[in-house]
Motif scaffolding. Structure first.
Motif, mmCIF file in Angstrom:
data_model
loop_
_atom_site.group_PDB
_atom_site.id
_atom_site.type_symbol
_atom_site.label_atom_id
_atom_site.label_comp_id
_atom_site.label_asym_id
_atom_site.label_seq_id
_atom_site.Cartn_x
_atom_site.Cartn_y
_atom_site.Cartn_z
ATOM 1 N N VAL A 270 1.932 8.278 3.525
ATOM 2 C CA VAL A 270 1.306 9.014 4.625
ATOM 3 C C VAL A 270 2.088 8.785 5.913
ATOM 4 O O VAL A 270 2.358 9.724 6.676
ATOM 5 C CB VAL A 270 -0.176 8.605 4.788
ATOM 6 N N ARG A 271 2.475 7.528 6.171
ATOM 7 C CA ARG A 271 3.246 7.221 7.378
ATOM 8 C C ARG A 271 4.560 7.990 7.393
ATOM 9 O O ARG A 271 4.953 8.581 8.407
ATOM 10 C CB ARG A 271 3.505 5.713 7.477
ATOM 11 N N TRP A 272 5.265 8.023 6.261
ATOM 12 C CA TRP A 272 6.536 8.746 6.208
ATOM 13 C C TRP A 272 6.340 10.258 6.297
ATOM 14 O O TRP A 272 7.177 10.957 6.865
ATOM 15 C CB TRP A 272 7.348 8.334 4.977
ATOM 16 N N ASP B 163 0.843 -1.192 0.000
ATOM 17 C CA ASP B 163 0.000 0.000 0.000
ATOM 18 C C ASP B 163 0.884 1.250 0.000
ATOM 19 O O ASP B 163 1.285 1.760 1.039
ATOM 20 C CB ASP B 163 -0.926 -0.013 1.221
ATOM 21 N N ARG B 164 1.165 1.726 -1.204
ATOM 22 C CA ARG B 164 2.068 2.873 -1.379
ATOM 23 C C ARG B 164 1.519 4.141 -0.720
ATOM 24 O O ARG B 164 2.256 4.883 -0.070
ATOM 25 C CB ARG B 164 2.310 3.102 -2.867
ATOM 26 N N ALA B 165 0.221 4.379 -0.870
ATOM 27 C CA ALA B 165 -0.379 5.591 -0.303
ATOM 28 C C ALA B 165 -0.232 5.604 1.222
ATOM 29 O O ALA B 165 0.160 6.616 1.810
ATOM 30 C CB ALA B 165 -1.846 5.707 -0.712
ATOM 31 N N ALA C 142 7.290 14.931 9.667
ATOM 32 C CA ALA C 142 6.692 16.120 10.274
ATOM 33 C C ALA C 142 6.796 16.111 11.799
ATOM 34 O O ALA C 142 6.618 17.157 12.429
ATOM 35 C CB ALA C 142 5.224 16.228 9.860
ATOM 36 N N ASP C 143 7.102 14.983 12.379
ATOM 37 C CA ASP C 143 7.176 14.827 13.834
ATOM 38 C C ASP C 143 8.493 15.412 14.343
ATOM 39 O O ASP C 143 9.568 14.888 14.057
ATOM 40 C CB ASP C 143 7.078 13.351 14.193
#
Length: 157
Positions: free
Chosen positions: A44-46, A38-40, A51-52
């Protein structure tokens, strides 16, 4: 040229996606995303990781090629390190070299790590870098579709 760490780029994240699609690597890592294809969801996870502000992520480069990533984030109340090296490069000492570079760059201690008890490669890397086992846990490993025993390790120095 050897192993180097650098800031993560968008192109690196796409390489990381390809690395984590390897079924054998997913099985060994055990604690992975629900669907490695699941590329999407992966992107999103990365995006969340990058951003963290409490997370640190670095691209592992070997002889000019992106071969993985190393980083840390706050998980379960403490800073935890993670590392992924493309299976094509296993057994070359790259994970150990990358983690040593990362630990020199990020002096926060204690630092924790978790790994499946049967992931002998990760256990060796962590031991070489000074991590010691401080506990055990059992968690659902999406990469295996079952509960897996894991070691909790800590680095104090």
């Amino acid at each position: 040229m050897g192993v180097e760490l650098r800031e993560v780029t968008a192109a690196d994240v796409l390489a990381f996606f390809e690395h984590q699609r390897d079924p054998e690597a997913v099985r060994m890592a055990a604690f992975t995303s629900a669907d490695p294809s699941d590329r999407a969801a992966f992107l999103v996870r990365w995006a969340r990781i990058l951003a963290d502000e409490s997370a640190v992520a670095r691209t592992v480069v070997f002889d000019g090629d992106v071969v993985g990533h190393v980083g840390s984030s706050t998980r379960l109340g403490g800073p935890e390190v993670t590392c992924w090296i493309d299976r094509e490069h296993w057994g070359k000492g790259l994970a150990t070299a990358a983690l040593e570079l990362f630990l020199a760059e990020q002096p926060l201690r204690p630092l924790y790590a978790r790994t499946a008890v049967d992931n002998l490669g990760s256990l060796r890397v962590l031991a070489k870098c000074g991590f010691v086992a401080v506990g055990e846990d059992v968690g659902f490993a999406r990469g295996r579709g079952e509960d897996v025993e894991e070691f909790i390790l800590r680095l104090d120095r």
